[in-house]
Design a protein around this motif. Structure first.
Motif, PDB file in Angstrom:
ATOM      1  N   GLY A   8       0.781  -1.231   0.000  1.00 48.48           N
ATOM      2  CA  GLY A   8       0.000   0.000   0.000  1.00 48.48           C
ATOM      3  C   GLY A   8       0.808   1.274   0.000  1.00 48.48           C
ATOM      4  N   GLY A   9       2.127   1.154   0.114  1.00 50.19           N
ATOM      5  CA  GLY A   9       2.953   2.349   0.079  1.00 50.19           C
ATOM      6  C   GLY A   9       2.972   2.978  -1.313  1.00 50.19           C
ATOM      7  N   GLY A  10       3.520   4.167  -1.393  1.00 49.38           N
ATOM      8  CA  GLY A  10       3.618   4.835  -2.677  1.00 49.38           C
ATOM      9  C   GLY A  10       4.025   6.274  -2.510  1.00 49.38           C
ATOM     10  N   ARG A  11       3.968   6.999  -3.610  1.00 50.74           N
ATOM     11  CA  ARG A  11       4.303   8.422  -3.606  1.00 50.74           C
ATOM     12  C   ARG A  11       3.010   9.215  -3.704  1.00 50.74           C
ATOM     13  N   SER A  17      -4.293  11.022   1.475  1.00 48.00           N
ATOM     14  CA  SER A  17      -4.386   9.871   2.363  1.00 48.00           C
ATOM     15  C   SER A  17      -3.821   8.621   1.705  1.00 48.00           C
ATOM     16  N   LEU A  18      -3.489   7.667   2.537  1.00 48.89           N
ATOM     17  CA  LEU A  18      -2.964   6.391   2.076  1.00 48.89           C
ATOM     18  C   LEU A  18      -3.315   5.343   3.115  1.00 48.89           C
ATOM     19  N   ALA A  93       8.772   7.781   4.842  1.00 47.28           N
ATOM     20  CA  ALA A  93       9.586   6.785   5.544  1.00 47.28           C
ATOM     21  C   ALA A  93       9.264   5.404   4.978  1.00 47.28           C
ATOM     22  N   VAL A  94      10.056   4.441   5.386  1.00 42.51           N
ATOM     23  CA  VAL A  94       9.691   3.041   5.168  1.00 42.51           C
ATOM     24  C   VAL A  94       8.864   2.620   6.378  1.00 42.51           C
ATOM     25  N   TYR A  95       7.702   2.092   6.125  1.00 44.50           N
ATOM     26  CA  TYR A  95       6.793   1.682   7.177  1.00 44.50           C
ATOM     27  C   TYR A  95       6.843   0.163   7.344  1.00 44.50           C
ATOM     28  N   SER A 123       6.279   7.966   0.359  1.00 44.78           N
ATOM     29  CA  SER A 123       6.956   9.224   0.028  1.00 44.78           C
ATOM     30  C   SER A 123       5.903  10.298  -0.177  1.00 44.78           C
ATOM     31  N   VAL A 124       6.044  11.389   0.558  1.00 40.28           N
ATOM     32  CA  VAL A 124       5.085  12.485   0.482  1.00 40.28           C
ATOM     33  C   VAL A 124       5.813  13.726  -0.015  1.00 40.28           C
TER      34      VAL A 124
END
Length: 126
Positions: A8-11, A17-18, A93-95, A123-124
């Protein structure tokens, strides 16, 4: 011990929201407490949120994310989620998803935590 896989991560752009997901496999899901941690470049890994194993799952959040992030678990699917709202560059960050049978291990991020995922990058930036 559980095998954990985050996704689910991304830029994304600031203010958006994410939702991160953590898929758990193994026999210990119902006896495990879960937590989300994050590590930004050049910084130490830090606690983000935790959820207990009991029905309803009591939650705890780091001050930096309180009111913006929400951790939840779906016991029928062996899944843990983290909804992240109003994201800012400081959230990049890396979550990591983590699990342990002792909630204090999660909250205090001790070396005794038995299960870790491989991490997913968030990444935001504009």
């Amino acid at each position: 011990q559980l095998h954990l896989v985050e996704s689910g991560g991304g830029r994304v752009q600031p203010g958006t929201s994410l939702t991160l997901s953590c898929a758990a496999s193994g026999s210990d899901f119902f006896t495990s407490h879960f937590g989300w941690f994050r590590q930004a470049p050049g910084k130490e890994r830090e606690f983000v949120a935790s959820i207990s194993r009991r029905s309803g799952g009591s939650t705890l959040y780091a001050d930096a994310v309180k009111g913006r992030f929400s951790i939840s678990r779906e016991n029928s699917k062996d899944m843990v989620y983290q909804q992240m709202n109003h994201l800012g560059p400081g959230d990049s960050a890396v979550y990591y998803c983590a699990a342990d049978n002792t909630l204090q291990h999660i909250i205090e991020e001790t070396k005794a935590i038995t299960s870790w995922g491989q991490g997913t990058q968030v990444s935001v930036s504009s």
